[in-house]
Design an enzyme around this catalytic site. Structure first.
Site, mmCIF file in Angstrom:
data_model
loop_
_atom_site.group_PDB
_atom_site.id
_atom_site.type_symbol
_atom_site.label_atom_id
_atom_site.label_comp_id
_atom_site.label_asym_id
_atom_site.label_seq_id
_atom_site.Cartn_x
_atom_site.Cartn_y
_atom_site.Cartn_z
ATOM 1 N N ASP A 96 0.834 -1.198 0.000
ATOM 2 C CA ASP A 96 0.000 0.000 0.000
ATOM 3 C C ASP A 96 0.875 1.257 0.000
ATOM 4 O OD1 ASP A 96 -2.810 1.022 0.408
ATOM 5 O OD2 ASP A 96 -1.883 1.924 2.170
ATOM 6 N N GLU B 127 14.425 -15.420 -0.238
ATOM 7 C CA GLU B 127 14.873 -16.490 0.666
ATOM 8 C C GLU B 127 13.838 -17.610 0.743
ATOM 9 O OE1 GLU B 127 15.473 -14.933 4.582
ATOM 10 O OE2 GLU B 127 16.889 -13.428 3.843
HETATM 11 C C1 BGC Z 1 -5.563 2.216 -0.408
HETATM 12 C C2 BGC Z 1 -6.704 3.027 0.090
HETATM 13 C C3 BGC Z 1 -6.278 3.651 1.402
HETATM 14 C C4 BGC Z 1 -4.957 4.393 1.275
HETATM 15 C C5 BGC Z 1 -4.336 4.670 2.595
HETATM 16 C C6 BGC Z 1 -4.594 3.334 -0.678
HETATM 17 O O1 BGC Z 1 -3.794 3.279 -1.635
HETATM 18 O O2 BGC Z 1 -5.848 1.468 -1.537
HETATM 19 O O3 BGC Z 1 -7.872 2.292 0.218
HETATM 20 O O4 BGC Z 1 -7.249 4.554 1.812
HETATM 21 O O5 BGC Z 1 -4.031 3.664 0.556
HETATM 22 O O6 BGC Z 1 -3.867 3.495 3.170
#
Ligand code: BGC
Length: 551
Positions: free
Chosen positions: A229, A278
């Protein structure tokens, strides 16, 4: 012909390709990866909220659909200020989703069905309820724990102004002021997203160590990879310099910013890659990286970094033959030098569902899906797109839970409309989602879009996806690859390309997408029609219709 094909039967576990030593060879290069949004996929315990037991029970559906892997959005312990993208404990499951036994059982069952599991990792920020952040608050200014986040004194005579001018992606300043343990106004902390999501300071070694350990925890649990993310956000420019302007959201994805796409992030992914390597079985890292260009995205995918990145440039492209051709070329060209597969995505939990977004209803959504699945590389399918679900645009304000809205980045509006629980059955509480209703109300039309309604109906969108994935798995011209051969000899508005059979069999495939809103007559059929997204009976290709042809 209808959309049906002479495809092989689905339902069998996917064959794992192997190299000479018997090890799987680049499974991720052409994988179709299905995104499960755990809140909204299936509810095992009847509390109205999806959970891991629900996902586990529905794994056979996913195997039968013919996808290779499942990416689960976060299910970790979280106060749910941003639907789980605010993690309080990276090694625990939120009770609303189950526990670690459920996760273990899910991973094992998936593997038995031949499905790989990719989990979401949220390293840019934690929840404000994370133990580290809570201790940092309690211990006050000067605590070494504050260095794991970005705490700063405010500007202005009394520190009443934020430390810099950065704006939160969710609107407002990217800083919130804390209270000192004695109740007086204190330092500020940085949060690029909601105030409940404080950003980690990746210059701090404890943060780096912690995430290497979290990676190992989930790799030991058996996961096959991570969707990372905000992969572009971890490193901030030294000194946290002002941007010098407002309206910073307009710049997102258009230029390198002091908080996004800094070169320092790459060193982190190199260290993660060493850990992934790994482990046996090709565990992968997938970057959610909003960068100014496909070329900058490719930097995340150098041989010693991550494996894939979402192609948001493709997602953001309108249904227009010229624009599509340009983004497809640009995407393929930019990945070639780093040897990474190009990926394709039309929908996810942050954007308006493509049936609605592309503006042409179901026919256009189906045509777009069939086009995407013909492109070389790996493709992402967001839960419910295989049912042709539209965006739910009329949710009442009081049921909405999304803390945010993305502005000016092709992602207008709140994000709950693509997160409505999906329909499994025509009738019943929440259309088979669970026995206890659903956390967001489903529209009436969900009955006719349910899995039950569509299964076995050769004209349904679900059967189109099943057929397409089956053909894709079997056909030597589909899946991995580095280029397409554009065919010029087609009427304007028809995107046409050829893909060469990889096995020397000569079974090439031609894909034609009529992006116009009228039928288009071809001078001659380019081959034997294998599969069509709409009613193609020979003659003209209907408006908003894609056809696959075997040559
Ligand atoms: C996720 C979102 C989230 C954000 C903050 C994004 O890229 O896909 O749903 O709100 O990251 O974590």
């Amino acid at each position: 012909m209808t959309q049906h094909s002479s495809a092989p039967a689905t339902g069998t576990a996917p064959a794992v390709r192997t190299d000479a030593s018997g090890a799987p060879a680049g499974w991720w290069r052409d994988a179709v990866i299905y995104q499960v949004y755990p809140r909204s996929f299936a509810d095992g315990n009847g509390d109205g909220m999806g959970d891991l037991a629900g996902v586990r029970a529905r794994l056979p559906y996913l195997a039968d659909l013919g996808v290779d892997a499942v990416w689960l959005s976060p299910f970790y312990a979280s106060p749910q200020a941003d639907a789980g993208y605010d993690v309080a404990d990276y090694r625990a499951i939120d009770p609303m989703f189950g526990d670690l036994h459920d996760a273990d059982a899910l991973i094992r069952d998936a593997h038995e069905l031949g499905l790989r599991i990719i989990v979401d990792l949220v390293p840019n920020h934690s929840s404000d309820q994370h133990e580290w952040f809570q201790r940092a608050l309690r211990e006050g200014p000067g605590s070494p724990l504050r260095d794991r986040y970005h705490f700063r004194p405010g500007r202005g005579p009394k520190g009443e102004e934020p430390p810099n001018d950065w704006e939160s992606i969710f609107g407002g300043p990217a800083w919130t002021r804390t209270e000192n343990p004695d109740g007086t106004p204190g330092e500020w902390y940085l949060h690029l997203f909601a105030p409940e999501q404080p950003d980690f300071n990746w210059e701090n070694e404890a943060v780096r160590d912690e995430f290497r350990s979290v990676l190992r925890f989930w790799l030991d649990m058996g996961v096959d990879g991570f969707r990372i993310d905000v992969a572009h956000g971890l490193v901030k420019a030294a000194g946290l310099p002002d941007m010098g302007r407002a309206g910073q959201l307009k710049l997102l994805g258009n230029q390198v910013l002091p908080f996004f796409d800094q070169d320092g992030v790459h060193e982190i992914y190199r260290s993660w890659r060493r850990i992934l390597d790994e482990y046996p079985g090709e565990r992968i890292g997938v970057a959610e990286a909003w960068t100014p260009s496909p070329e900058r995205t490719a930097l995340y995918l150098r041989a010693d970094e991550l494996h894939q990145a979402f192609n948001f440039h493709y997602l953001n492209t309108a249904w227009n033959a010229e624009a599509l051709r340009e983004v497809i070329d640009q995407s393929l060209d930019s990945m070639r030098p780093v040897g990474a597969p190009t990926t394709w995505v039309l929908s996810n939990h942050d954007v308006v569902r493509h049936r609605t977004r592309l503006g042409g209803g179901l026919a256009r959504a189906r045509a777009a899906s069939l086009l995407m699945l013909a492109l070389p590389g790996s493709a992402y399918v967001y839960q419910g797109e295989e049912l042709g679900l539209p965006e739910v645009a009329d949710l009442p304000d009081e049921v909405r839970q999304d803390p945010s809205f993305f502005k000016d980045n092709g992602q207008d509006g709140l994000r709950d409309g693509c997160r409505v629980p999906i329909p499994w059955t025509r009738a019943g509480s929440s259309h088979g989602f669970g026995s206890g209703g659903s956390w967001l109300p489903q529209p009436g039309q969900w009955a006719e879009l349910s899995v039950e309604e569509q299964t076995g109906d050769p004209t349904s969108t679900l059967e189109l996806y099943r057929s397409a994935l089956a053909v894709r798995r079997e056909h030597p011209a589909l899946g991995a690859g580095e280029s397409v051969q554009w065919l010029e000899d087609f009427p304007a508005g028809v995107l046409a390309f050829r893909r060469r059979a990889a096995d020397g069999s000569g079974r090439d495939l031609i894909c034609t997408a009529n992006t116009t809103d009228r039928p288009v007559e071809l001078s001659a059929a380019p081959g034997r029609a294998l599969l069509a997204s709409g009613e193609y009976e020979g003659g003209a290709i209907p408006a908003d219709t894609t056809v696959w042809w075997e040559v």
